[in-house]
Design a protein around this motif. Structure first.
Motif, PDB file in Angstrom:
ATOM      1  N   LYS A  33       0.825  -1.203   0.000  1.00 56.38           N
ATOM      2  CA  LYS A  33       0.000   0.000   0.000  1.00 56.38           C
ATOM      3  C   LYS A  33       0.866   1.264   0.000  1.00 56.38           C
ATOM      4  CE  LYS A  33      -4.030  -2.056   2.265  1.00 56.38           C
ATOM      5  NZ  LYS A  33      -4.977  -1.980   3.405  1.00 56.38           N
ATOM      6  N   VAL A  34       0.266   2.348  -0.481  1.00 59.21           N
ATOM      7  CA  VAL A  34       0.969   3.625  -0.529  1.00 59.21           C
ATOM      8  C   VAL A  34       1.114   4.187   0.879  1.00 59.21           C
ATOM      9  CG1 VAL A  34       0.828   6.030  -1.308  1.00 59.21           C
ATOM     10  CG2 VAL A  34       0.189   4.170  -2.868  1.00 59.21           C
ATOM     11  N   LYS A  35       2.360   4.561   1.228  1.00 59.17           N
ATOM     12  CA  LYS A  35       2.620   5.220   2.510  1.00 59.17           C
ATOM     13  C   LYS A  35       2.459   6.737   2.353  1.00 59.17           C
ATOM     14  CE  LYS A  35       6.040   3.743   5.034  1.00 59.17           C
ATOM     15  NZ  LYS A  35       7.431   3.513   5.559  1.00 59.17           N
ATOM     16  N   GLU A  36       3.074   7.296   1.323  1.00 62.71           N
ATOM     17  CA  GLU A  36       2.959   8.737   1.091  1.00 62.71           C
ATOM     18  C   GLU A  36       3.486   9.096  -0.295  1.00 62.71           C
ATOM     19  OE1 GLU A  36       5.277  10.909   3.912  1.00 62.71           O
ATOM     20  OE2 GLU A  36       7.061   9.672   3.610  1.00 62.71           O
ATOM     21  N   ILE A  37       3.099  10.273  -0.757  1.00 64.92           N
ATOM     22  CA  ILE A  37       3.614  10.821  -1.997  1.00 64.92           C
ATOM     23  C   ILE A  37       5.061  11.242  -1.777  1.00 64.92           C
ATOM     24  CG2 ILE A  37       2.896  13.191  -1.500  1.00 64.92           C
ATOM     25  CD1 ILE A  37       2.701  11.517  -4.973  1.00 64.92           C
ATOM     26  N   VAL A  38       5.875  11.170  -2.818  1.00 68.87           N
ATOM     27  CA  VAL A  38       7.278  11.565  -2.742  1.00 68.87           C
ATOM     28  C   VAL A  38       7.519  12.729  -3.689  1.00 68.87           C
ATOM     29  CG1 VAL A  38       9.650  10.856  -3.274  1.00 68.87           C
ATOM     30  CG2 VAL A  38       8.120   9.297  -2.052  1.00 68.87           C
ATOM     31  N   GLU A  39       8.195  13.742  -3.188  1.00 69.71           N
ATOM     32  CA  GLU A  39       8.583  14.881  -4.008  1.00 69.71           C
ATOM     33  C   GLU A  39      10.024  14.684  -4.458  1.00 69.71           C
ATOM     34  OE1 GLU A  39       9.772  18.975  -2.471  1.00 69.71           O
ATOM     35  OE2 GLU A  39       7.683  19.271  -3.055  1.00 69.71           O
ATOM     36  N   VAL A  40      10.284  14.829  -5.746  1.00 64.87           N
ATOM     37  CA  VAL A  40      11.642  14.672  -6.258  1.00 64.87           C
ATOM     38  C   VAL A  40      12.175  16.018  -6.721  1.00 64.87           C
ATOM     39  CG1 VAL A  40      11.293  12.286  -6.962  1.00 64.87           C
ATOM     40  CG2 VAL A  40      10.817  14.099  -8.584  1.00 64.87           C
ATOM     41  N   GLU A  41      13.479  16.171  -6.631  1.00 61.92           N
ATOM     42  CA  GLU A  41      14.107  17.396  -7.087  1.00 61.92           C
ATOM     43  C   GLU A  41      14.156  17.402  -8.611  1.00 61.92           C
ATOM     44  OE1 GLU A  41      17.932  17.596  -5.310  1.00 61.92           O
ATOM     45  OE2 GLU A  41      17.154  17.585  -3.252  1.00 61.92           O
ATOM     46  N   ARG A  42      13.840  18.541  -9.187  1.00 63.98           N
ATOM     47  CA  ARG A  42      13.847  18.664 -10.640  1.00 63.98           C
ATOM     48  C   ARG A  42      15.265  18.530 -11.189  1.00 63.98           C
ATOM     49  NH1 ARG A  42      10.490  20.866 -14.504  1.00 63.98           N
ATOM     50  NH2 ARG A  42       9.040  21.577 -12.899  1.00 63.98           N
ATOM     51  N   ILE A  43      15.397  17.733 -12.255  1.00 67.69           N
ATOM     52  CA  ILE A  43      16.649  17.632 -12.995  1.00 67.69           C
ATOM     53  C   ILE A  43      16.491  18.439 -14.272  1.00 67.69           C
ATOM     54  CG2 ILE A  43      18.291  16.092 -14.140  1.00 67.69           C
ATOM     55  CD1 ILE A  43      17.335  13.863 -12.273  1.00 67.69           C
ATOM     56  N   GLU A  44      17.352  19.418 -14.448  1.00 66.47           N
ATOM     57  CA  GLU A  44      17.212  20.350 -15.567  1.00 66.47           C
ATOM     58  C   GLU A  44      17.150  19.605 -16.897  1.00 66.47           C
ATOM     59  OE1 GLU A  44      19.181  24.532 -17.187  1.00 66.47           O
ATOM     60  OE2 GLU A  44      20.125  23.440 -15.537  1.00 66.47           O
ATOM     61  N   ASN A  45      16.223  20.043 -17.761  1.00 70.76           N
ATOM     62  CA  ASN A  45      16.027  19.519 -19.125  1.00 70.76           C
ATOM     63  C   ASN A  45      15.328  18.160 -19.162  1.00 70.76           C
ATOM     64  OD1 ASN A  45      17.335  21.803 -20.274  1.00 70.76           O
ATOM     65  ND2 ASN A  45      19.331  20.831 -19.968  1.00 70.76           N
ATOM     66  N   TYR A  46      14.890  17.662 -18.016  1.00 74.41           N
ATOM     67  CA  TYR A  46      14.164  16.394 -17.995  1.00 74.41           C
ATOM     68  C   TYR A  46      12.784  16.597 -17.359  1.00 74.41           C
ATOM     69  CZ  TYR A  46      18.488  14.062 -19.298  1.00 74.41           C
ATOM     70  OH  TYR A  46      19.617  13.673 -19.963  1.00 74.41           O
ATOM     71  N   LYS A  47      11.806  15.918 -17.915  1.00 80.26           N
ATOM     72  CA  LYS A  47      10.435  16.044 -17.449  1.00 80.26           C
ATOM     73  C   LYS A  47      10.260  15.372 -16.084  1.00 80.26           C
ATOM     74  CE  LYS A  47       5.715  14.821 -18.895  1.00 80.26           C
ATOM     75  NZ  LYS A  47       4.923  14.099 -19.920  1.00 80.26           N
TER      76      LYS A  47
END
Length: 286
Positions: A33-47
């Protein structure tokens, strides 16, 4: 990347309210089951990844969607997955939910010596109009939504419909407005807005912009002075004008805490036509 949050933002609370405890077994994914949403750091030039979840077994689920118009960016997906594996040592499972022409199994790509496989879950047979009717009946009668209902509501606009995507999205947003619980209603708006803005480009963002500015929920976000809601509304408007925003502008918007400034930016945003004009507004350049 963060896998725990010291203080949840409005969006993070919305995603966790919607997805926490969901197992995805209803769409034939044998996962914890899902524990929580994860925020990732943006990598420049990648979606940015569409959805990244921390599961109860402390592995990560990276989820993307595709249909006949939206195609996955495997290069960006691979880049983020490898970044997480190398930096954090976490196992990542990557899945694409396919709502377009029938396709099941795997998508495979080699990046140099690296072999990359992504599981594709075929949901092309899901009837969007039938699902809409079922959800509409449950919501109007005040019934609690089960796991499958929640997933269906989040991804309803991407399912097979006899009408265009834009019209289907408007129907979904109007359906959400009928949810009686205000916090639940706001959570679905935030989740769907984020998914649409990251996956569909200008087509979906235009519909969102119009709806956020005119709907009861959109007006309430501004009237109640929810800073996160105002930031999200501002980004939706700007992403409709520009395909992407420079990281320093995105950072300045997301870190602005003054509600009066955010409201001022919202009022001026529709008149902004260039990045230079946007810089002058954000950084108060004469």
């Amino acid at each position: 990347m963060r896998v725990t949050f010291q203080e949840e933002s409005f969006n993070e609370k919305s995603f966790n309210r919607t997805f926490q405890g969901i197992s995805f077994k209803e769409i034939n994914l044998e996962l914890e089951k899902v524990k929580e949403i994860v925020e990732v750091e943006r990598i420049e030039n990648y979606k940015l990844p569409l959805l990244m979840f921390l599961l109860e077994d402390d592995t990560l689920l990276h989820m993307e969607i595709m249909n006949d118009e939206i195609k996955p960016d495997l290069q960006s997906m691979f880049t983020y997955d490898m970044s997480i594996i190398l930096r954090c040592g976490l196992q990542v499972r990557t899945v694409i939910l396919n709502f377009g022409s029938g396709q099941d199994g795997k998508m495979v790509r080699n990046f140099g010596s690296m072999h990359y496989e992504v599981q594709v879950v075929d949901l092309s047979s899901v009837d969007g109009e039938k699902t809409y009717k079922e959800l509409s009946q449950k919501i109007s009668s005040g019934c609690l939504l089960n796991e499958r209902d929640k997933l269906n509501l989040v991804f309803l606009a991407f399912m097979q419909h006899s009408i265009s995507f834009s019209k289907a999205l408007r129907k979904v947003l109007r359906l959400i407005e009928t949810i009686k619980d205000e916090e639940e209603r706001m959570a679905y708006v935030a989740v769907i807005s984020e998914i649409i803005s990251r996956s569909t480009g200008k087509q979906g963002v235009k519909v969102l912009k119009e709806w956020l500015m005119d709907s009861e929920v959109g007006v309430r976000i501004k009237d109640e002075g929810k800073k996160e809601g105002m930031r999200d509304s501002l980004l939706v408007i700007l992403l409709h004008k520009f395909d992407s925003l420079p990281d320093y502008i995105n950072h300045a918007i997301m870190n602005q805490q003054d509600e009066s400034i955010l409201m001022d930016w919202l009022g001026k945003a529709t008149g902004i036509n260039t990045i230079d004009e946007l810089e002058k507004m954000i950084f108060n350049i004469e």
